[in-house]
Design an enzyme around this catalytic site. Structure first.
Site, mmCIF file in Angstrom:
data_model
loop_
_atom_site.group_PDB
_atom_site.id
_atom_site.type_symbol
_atom_site.label_atom_id
_atom_site.label_comp_id
_atom_site.label_asym_id
_atom_site.label_seq_id
_atom_site.Cartn_x
_atom_site.Cartn_y
_atom_site.Cartn_z
ATOM 1 C CG ASP A 22 59.254 25.561 -43.462
ATOM 2 O OD1 ASP A 22 59.649 26.000 -42.355
ATOM 3 O OD2 ASP A 22 58.775 26.284 -44.342
ATOM 4 C CG HIS A 39 64.297 24.010 -34.234
ATOM 5 N ND1 HIS A 39 63.807 24.058 -35.524
ATOM 6 C CD2 HIS A 39 64.517 25.307 -33.879
ATOM 7 C CE1 HIS A 39 63.749 25.325 -35.928
ATOM 8 N NE2 HIS A 39 64.169 26.103 -34.940
ATOM 9 C CG LEU A 133 69.361 5.981 -46.044
ATOM 10 C CD1 LEU A 133 68.181 5.862 -47.010
ATOM 11 C CD2 LEU A 133 68.830 6.488 -44.715
#
Ligand code: FPP
Length: 238
Positions: A22, A39, A133
Protein backbone atom coordinates in the site's frame (compact mmCIF):
# COMPACT_ATOMS: atom_id res chain seq x y z
CA UNK A 1 18.41 1.60 10.81
CA UNK A 2 19.78 -1.44 12.67
CA UNK A 3 21.47 -4.13 10.59
CA UNK A 4 18.56 -6.54 10.95
CA UNK A 5 19.89 -8.89 8.32
CA UNK A 6 22.83 -9.75 10.54
CA UNK A 7 20.68 -10.54 13.58
CA UNK A 8 17.95 -12.56 11.86
CA UNK A 9 17.87 -16.21 12.93
CA UNK A 10 18.06 -17.96 9.59
CA UNK A 11 16.67 -21.17 11.09
CA UNK A 12 13.38 -19.49 12.00
CA UNK A 13 12.30 -17.48 8.98
CA UNK A 14 8.57 -17.40 8.13
CA UNK A 15 7.72 -19.92 5.41
CA UNK A 16 4.91 -17.84 3.91
CA UNK A 17 4.85 -14.03 3.88
CA UNK A 18 1.83 -12.11 2.58
CA UNK A 19 2.35 -8.49 1.58
CA UNK A 20 -0.20 -5.69 1.25
CA UNK A 21 1.66 -3.25 -1.00
CA UNK A 22 0.00 0.00 0.00
CA UNK A 23 1.02 3.62 -0.55
CA UNK A 24 1.86 3.81 -4.26
CA UNK A 25 -0.57 6.66 -4.85
CA UNK A 26 0.67 8.72 -1.91
CA UNK A 27 4.28 8.12 -2.92
CA UNK A 28 3.52 9.49 -6.38
CA UNK A 29 1.55 12.44 -5.02
CA UNK A 30 4.42 13.45 -2.74
CA UNK A 31 6.62 13.63 -5.82
CA UNK A 32 3.96 15.33 -8.00
CA UNK A 33 3.89 12.30 -10.26
CA UNK A 34 0.86 10.46 -11.67
CA UNK A 35 -0.43 7.59 -9.53
CA UNK A 36 0.55 5.14 -12.27
CA UNK A 37 4.17 6.10 -11.66
CA UNK A 38 3.76 5.03 -8.04
CA UNK A 39 2.50 1.63 -9.21
CA UNK A 40 5.36 1.37 -11.71
CA UNK A 41 7.93 1.99 -8.98
CA UNK A 42 5.99 -0.42 -6.80
CA UNK A 43 6.38 -3.15 -9.40
CA UNK A 44 10.09 -2.37 -9.86
CA UNK A 45 10.94 -3.17 -6.26
CA UNK A 46 9.40 -6.64 -6.34
CA UNK A 47 12.40 -8.42 -7.83
CA UNK A 48 15.08 -7.14 -5.42
CA UNK A 49 12.77 -8.08 -2.55
CA UNK A 50 12.37 -11.58 -3.97
CA UNK A 51 16.16 -11.86 -4.19
CA UNK A 52 16.35 -10.98 -0.49
CA UNK A 53 13.57 -13.47 0.32
CA UNK A 54 15.35 -16.24 -1.56
CA UNK A 55 18.60 -15.46 0.21
CA UNK A 56 16.84 -15.87 3.57
CA UNK A 57 15.17 -19.14 2.60
CA UNK A 58 11.58 -17.87 2.54
CA UNK A 59 9.46 -20.35 0.56
CA UNK A 60 6.33 -18.41 -0.39
CA UNK A 61 5.48 -14.74 -0.91
CA UNK A 62 1.88 -13.73 -1.66
CA UNK A 63 1.44 -10.24 -3.10
CA UNK A 64 -1.86 -8.35 -2.98
CA UNK A 65 -1.62 -6.84 -6.45
CA UNK A 66 -5.31 -6.21 -7.15
CA UNK A 67 -8.24 -6.69 -4.80
CA UNK A 68 -11.88 -7.32 -5.69
CA UNK A 69 -12.49 -3.82 -4.27
CA UNK A 70 -9.94 -2.18 -6.58
CA UNK A 71 -12.49 -2.31 -9.45
CA UNK A 72 -14.02 0.81 -7.95
CA UNK A 73 -10.97 2.87 -9.00
CA UNK A 74 -11.04 5.00 -12.17
CA UNK A 75 -10.81 2.82 -15.27
CA UNK A 76 -7.60 4.55 -16.41
CA UNK A 77 -5.85 3.52 -13.22
CA UNK A 78 -7.18 -0.03 -13.47
CA UNK A 79 -5.94 -0.25 -17.03
CA UNK A 80 -2.52 1.05 -16.05
CA UNK A 81 -2.28 -1.72 -13.45
CA UNK A 82 -3.05 -4.43 -16.01
CA UNK A 83 -0.55 -2.93 -18.45
CA UNK A 84 2.00 -2.94 -15.69
CA UNK A 85 1.34 -6.60 -15.03
CA UNK A 86 1.84 -7.44 -18.71
CA UNK A 87 5.02 -5.38 -18.80
CA UNK A 88 6.28 -7.01 -15.60
CA UNK A 89 6.06 -10.50 -17.07
CA UNK A 90 7.43 -9.44 -20.45
CA UNK A 91 10.43 -7.83 -18.84
CA UNK A 92 11.08 -10.17 -15.94
CA UNK A 93 9.95 -13.68 -16.81
CA UNK A 94 13.40 -14.86 -17.95
CA UNK A 95 15.01 -13.61 -14.81
CA UNK A 96 12.21 -15.06 -12.64
CA UNK A 97 12.74 -18.40 -14.37
CA UNK A 98 16.48 -18.36 -13.91
CA UNK A 99 16.12 -17.65 -10.18
CA UNK A 100 13.96 -20.73 -9.68
CA UNK A 101 10.85 -18.74 -8.79
CA UNK A 102 7.51 -20.46 -9.36
CA UNK A 103 4.70 -18.06 -10.24
CA UNK A 104 1.23 -18.81 -8.91
CA UNK A 105 -1.92 -16.73 -8.77
CA UNK A 106 -4.92 -16.49 -6.49
CA UNK A 107 -8.21 -14.85 -7.42
CA UNK A 108 -10.61 -14.94 -10.35
CA UNK A 109 -8.77 -14.18 -13.58
CA UNK A 110 -11.90 -14.16 -15.76
CA UNK A 111 -12.54 -10.42 -15.43
CA UNK A 112 -8.98 -9.37 -16.39
CA UNK A 113 -8.03 -8.26 -19.91
CA UNK A 114 -7.16 -11.20 -22.17
CA UNK A 115 -3.50 -10.17 -22.46
CA UNK A 116 -3.06 -10.09 -18.70
CA UNK A 117 -4.70 -13.49 -18.30
CA UNK A 118 -2.35 -14.81 -20.95
CA UNK A 119 0.69 -13.23 -19.28
CA UNK A 120 -0.06 -14.71 -15.88
CA UNK A 121 -1.04 -18.15 -17.23
CA UNK A 122 2.11 -18.25 -19.30
CA UNK A 123 4.25 -17.31 -16.30
CA UNK A 124 2.63 -20.08 -14.24
CA UNK A 125 3.23 -22.60 -17.01
CA UNK A 126 6.81 -21.58 -17.71
CA UNK A 127 7.82 -21.70 -14.04
CA UNK A 128 5.88 -24.71 -12.80
CA UNK A 129 8.98 -26.89 -12.28
CA UNK A 130 10.72 -24.23 -10.19
CA UNK A 131 11.23 -24.86 -6.49
CA UNK A 132 13.17 -21.97 -4.92
CA UNK A 133 10.32 -19.61 -4.06
CA UNK A 134 6.61 -19.46 -4.83
CA UNK A 135 5.55 -15.97 -5.87
CA UNK A 136 1.79 -15.89 -5.55
CA UNK A 137 0.13 -12.95 -7.32
CA UNK A 138 -3.26 -12.20 -5.81
CA UNK A 139 -5.26 -10.67 -8.64
CA UNK A 140 -8.92 -9.80 -8.47
CA UNK A 141 -8.62 -11.43 -5.08
CA UNK A 142 -10.90 -11.10 -2.05
CA UNK A 143 -10.56 -13.22 1.06
CA UNK A 144 -14.28 -13.63 1.65
CA UNK A 145 -14.88 -14.40 -2.02
CA UNK A 146 -12.13 -17.02 -1.76
CA UNK A 147 -13.98 -18.82 1.04
CA UNK A 148 -17.32 -18.67 -0.81
CA UNK A 149 -15.85 -20.03 -4.04
CA UNK A 150 -14.12 -22.79 -2.08
CA UNK A 151 -17.42 -23.84 -0.52
CA UNK A 152 -19.15 -23.75 -3.90
CA UNK A 153 -16.45 -25.84 -5.57
CA UNK A 154 -16.67 -28.36 -2.75
CA UNK A 155 -20.50 -28.45 -3.01
CA UNK A 156 -20.23 -29.38 -6.69
CA UNK A 157 -18.46 -32.62 -5.88
CA UNK A 158 -19.81 -33.31 -2.42
CA UNK A 159 -20.92 -36.87 -1.64
CA UNK A 160 -24.28 -37.56 0.03
CA UNK A 161 -24.21 -36.69 3.71
CA UNK A 162 -20.61 -35.48 3.46
CA UNK A 163 -19.69 -32.68 5.85
CA UNK A 164 -17.32 -29.78 5.27
CA UNK A 165 -14.10 -29.73 7.32
CA UNK A 166 -11.32 -27.18 7.64
CA UNK A 167 -8.98 -29.45 5.70
CA UNK A 168 -11.46 -29.79 2.85
CA UNK A 169 -12.09 -26.07 2.75
CA UNK A 170 -8.35 -25.41 2.56
CA UNK A 171 -8.03 -27.79 -0.36
CA UNK A 172 -10.53 -25.66 -2.31
CA UNK A 173 -9.13 -22.22 -1.54
CA UNK A 174 -7.15 -20.43 -4.25
CA UNK A 175 -4.07 -21.10 -2.12
CA UNK A 176 -4.63 -24.90 -2.05
CA UNK A 177 -1.29 -26.59 -1.56
CA UNK A 178 0.32 -23.57 0.10
CA UNK A 179 0.75 -23.47 3.88
CA UNK A 180 -0.98 -20.83 6.03
CA UNK A 181 0.57 -17.38 6.16
CA UNK A 182 3.12 -16.83 8.95
CA UNK A 183 3.69 -13.10 8.53
CA UNK A 184 1.62 -10.31 6.99
CA UNK A 185 3.43 -7.12 6.03
CA UNK A 186 1.40 -4.02 5.26
CA UNK A 187 3.09 -0.85 4.08
CA UNK A 188 1.56 2.62 3.79
CA UNK A 189 0.56 3.23 7.41
CA UNK A 190 -2.90 1.60 7.46
CA UNK A 191 -3.63 -0.95 10.18
CA UNK A 192 -6.06 -3.39 8.64
CA UNK A 193 -6.08 -6.57 6.58
CA UNK A 194 -8.48 -5.40 3.85
CA UNK A 195 -9.99 -8.75 2.87
CA UNK A 196 -6.57 -10.28 2.14
CA UNK A 197 -6.23 -14.06 2.64
CA UNK A 198 -8.58 -13.86 5.61
CA UNK A 199 -8.71 -17.64 6.20
CA UNK A 200 -5.01 -18.13 5.62
CA UNK A 201 -3.82 -15.42 8.04
CA UNK A 202 -5.77 -16.72 11.05
CA UNK A 203 -2.57 -17.20 13.11
CA UNK A 204 -0.21 -14.91 11.21
CA UNK A 205 1.88 -12.26 12.90
CA UNK A 206 1.14 -8.76 11.59
CA UNK A 207 3.77 -6.16 10.74
CA UNK A 208 2.64 -2.65 9.84
CA UNK A 209 4.93 0.10 8.64
CA UNK A 210 4.43 3.70 7.55
CA UNK A 211 6.94 3.21 4.72
CA UNK A 212 5.15 3.64 1.37
CA UNK A 213 5.45 0.58 -0.84
CA UNK A 214 7.76 2.11 -3.51
CA UNK A 215 10.18 2.99 -0.67
CA UNK A 216 10.13 -0.51 0.84
CA UNK A 217 13.58 -2.08 0.69
CA UNK A 218 15.17 -5.40 1.68
CA UNK A 219 16.28 -3.66 4.91
CA UNK A 220 12.58 -3.21 5.82
CA UNK A 221 11.89 -6.85 5.01
CA UNK A 222 14.72 -7.88 7.36
CA UNK A 223 13.22 -5.67 10.07
CA UNK A 224 9.78 -7.29 9.62
CA UNK A 225 11.30 -10.77 9.86
CA UNK A 226 13.35 -9.85 12.91
CA UNK A 227 10.25 -8.51 14.65
CA UNK A 228 8.34 -11.65 13.69
CA UNK A 229 11.08 -13.67 15.38
CA UNK A 230 10.70 -11.69 18.61
CA UNK A 231 7.01 -12.60 18.86
CA UNK A 232 5.87 -15.68 20.71
CA UNK A 233 3.55 -17.68 18.49
CA UNK A 234 1.22 -19.70 20.66
CA UNK A 235 -1.50 -20.70 18.18
CA UNK A 236 -4.06 -20.40 20.96
CA UNK A 237 -2.05 -22.51 23.42
CA UNK A 238 -0.13 -21.34 26.50
C1 FPP B 1 -2.12 0.16 -3.22
O1 FPP B 1 -1.59 1.46 -3.29
C2 FPP B 1 -1.60 -0.60 -4.32
C3 FPP B 1 -2.35 -1.20 -5.27
C4 FPP B 1 -3.82 -1.15 -5.29
C5 FPP B 1 -1.73 -1.92 -6.37
C6 FPP B 1 -0.50 -2.67 -5.98
C7 FPP B 1 0.22 -2.95 -7.21
C8 FPP B 1 1.54 -2.85 -7.36
C9 FPP B 1 2.51 -2.55 -6.29
C10 FPP B 1 2.12 -3.11 -8.65
C11 FPP B 1 1.80 -4.51 -8.99
C12 FPP B 1 2.76 -5.02 -9.86
C13 FPP B 1 2.58 -6.10 -10.54
C14 FPP B 1 3.68 -6.63 -11.30
C15 FPP B 1 1.29 -6.77 -10.54
P1 FPP B 1 -2.62 2.66 -3.44
O2 FPP B 1 -2.72 2.96 -4.88
O3 FPP B 1 -3.88 2.33 -2.75
O4 FPP B 1 -1.83 3.79 -2.70
P2 FPP B 1 -2.47 4.95 -1.86
O5 FPP B 1 -3.16 4.32 -0.67
O6 FPP B 1 -1.28 5.74 -1.45
O7 FPP B 1 -3.41 5.71 -2.77
Amino acid sequence: MKDYKRIINRKDVPAHIAIIMDGNGRWAKKKSLPRSEGHRRGAEIIEPLMDAAIDLGIRIVSLYAFSTENWSRPSTEILSLWKLLDHFFNAKLDSIKSKGIRVEHSGILKRLPALSIQAIRNAVKETRENRTLVLNFCLNYGGRQDIVQAVNRWLERRGTGEKMTMRKLERHLFTAGLPSVDLVIRTGGEYRVSNFLVWQIAYAELFFTDVLWPDFRPAHLYQAIYEYQQRERRFGGL
